[in-house]
Design a protein around this motif. Structure first.
Motif, PDB file in Angstrom:
ATOM      1  N   THR A  20       0.857  -1.201   0.010  1.00  0.00           N
ATOM      2  CA  THR A  20       0.045  -0.147   0.270  1.00  0.00           C
ATOM      3  C   THR A  20       0.996   1.233  -0.006  1.00  0.00           C
ATOM      4  OG1 THR A  20      -1.621  -1.075   1.292  1.00  0.00           O
ATOM      5  CG2 THR A  20      -1.971   1.338   1.195  1.00  0.00           C
ATOM      6  N   PHE A  21       0.700   2.324  -1.037  1.00  0.00           N
ATOM      7  CA  PHE A  21       1.543   3.521  -0.953  1.00  0.00           C
ATOM      8  C   PHE A  21       0.932   4.613   0.160  1.00  0.00           C
ATOM      9  CE2 PHE A  21       1.984   7.472  -2.815  1.00  0.00           C
ATOM     10  CZ  PHE A  21       3.390   7.704  -2.808  1.00  0.00           C
ATOM     11  N   TRP A  27      10.236   5.781   0.089  1.00  0.00           N
ATOM     12  CA  TRP A  27      10.488   4.887  -0.880  1.00  0.00           C
ATOM     13  C   TRP A  27      11.485   4.994  -1.524  1.00  0.00           C
ATOM     14  CZ3 TRP A  27       6.277   1.671  -0.930  1.00  0.00           C
ATOM     15  CH2 TRP A  27       5.157   1.725  -0.353  1.00  0.00           C
ATOM     16  N   ARG A  28      11.724   3.823  -2.414  1.00  0.00           N
ATOM     17  CA  ARG A  28      13.044   3.957  -3.336  1.00  0.00           C
ATOM     18  C   ARG A  28      12.835   2.992  -4.691  1.00  0.00           C
ATOM     19  NH1 ARG A  28      15.473  -1.006  -2.930  1.00  0.00           N
ATOM     20  NH2 ARG A  28      15.393  -2.171  -0.766  1.00  0.00           N
ATOM     21  N   ALA A  68      14.816   7.847  -2.831  1.00  0.00           N
ATOM     22  CA  ALA A  68      15.860   7.650  -1.824  1.00  0.00           C
ATOM     23  C   ALA A  68      16.544   8.415  -1.236  1.00  0.00           C
ATOM     24  CB  ALA A  68      16.698   6.387  -2.359  1.00  0.00           C
ATOM     25  N   ASP A  69      16.542   9.801  -1.906  1.00  0.00           N
ATOM     26  CA  ASP A  69      17.134  10.909  -1.103  1.00  0.00           C
ATOM     27  C   ASP A  69      16.382  11.720  -0.044  1.00  0.00           C
ATOM     28  OD1 ASP A  69      19.539  10.097  -2.646  1.00  0.00           O
ATOM     29  OD2 ASP A  69      19.079  11.391  -4.475  1.00  0.00           O
ATOM     30  N   VAL A 104       9.764   0.145  -3.730  1.00  0.00           N
ATOM     31  CA  VAL A 104       9.561  -0.495  -2.663  1.00  0.00           C
ATOM     32  C   VAL A 104       9.889   0.434  -1.419  1.00  0.00           C
ATOM     33  CG1 VAL A 104      10.241  -2.717  -3.225  1.00  0.00           C
ATOM     34  CG2 VAL A 104      12.029  -1.143  -2.537  1.00  0.00           C
ATOM     35  N   ARG A 105       9.306   0.128  -0.019  1.00  0.00           N
ATOM     36  CA  ARG A 105       9.523   0.881   1.093  1.00  0.00           C
ATOM     37  C   ARG A 105      11.093   0.937   1.244  1.00  0.00           C
ATOM     38  NH1 ARG A 105       6.366   0.864   5.573  1.00  0.00           N
ATOM     39  NH2 ARG A 105       8.072   1.966   6.410  1.00  0.00           N
TER      40      ARG A 105
END
Length: 109
Positions: A20-21, A27-28, A68-69, A104-105
């Motif tokens: 679930t978003f 996230w990355r 990811a940043d 993905v988380r």
């Protein structure tokens, strides 16, 4: 700004493992996803699932590439210059990418 993203995912494949978003979480890109820049945006290819996604503008490419940043997806969108009034289609596109396992988380320590 409809149609930011086209994902070639069969209907029966669209729900994956209960992912679930939540735009307020980190996230990355999935480690098995490659990004290929294109004049229209980019192609994403998942080597594990063999799914292909098309990102149809450079702003969503910037968001996806920089996830990811940032501490969460909203922050990545804001850093790409997306204001709150224009945020909904970008969050929807990110949600589709989560469902198709492209994102993905990020497990931050």
């Amino acid at each position: 700004m409809r149609g930011l993203l086209i994902v070639t995912v069969p209907e029966s494949d669209s729900a994956v493992g209960g992912a679930t978003f939540d735009p307020d979480l980190p996230w990355r890109l999935h480690p098995q996803v490659a990004v290929r820049p294109e004049p229209f945006g980019a192609l994403l290819y998942h080597f594990g699932t063999r799914k292909l996604s098309f990102l149809k503008n450079r702003t969503i490419v910037e968001v996806v590439s920089s996830l990811a940043d940032h501490p969460d997806a909203r922050s990545a969108c804001r850093a790409a210059g997306i204001d709150d009034a224009a945020l909904a289609p970008y969050l929807h596109a990110l949600g589709v990418l989560v469902t198709s396992q492209m994102l993905v988380r990020e497990e931050k320590p």
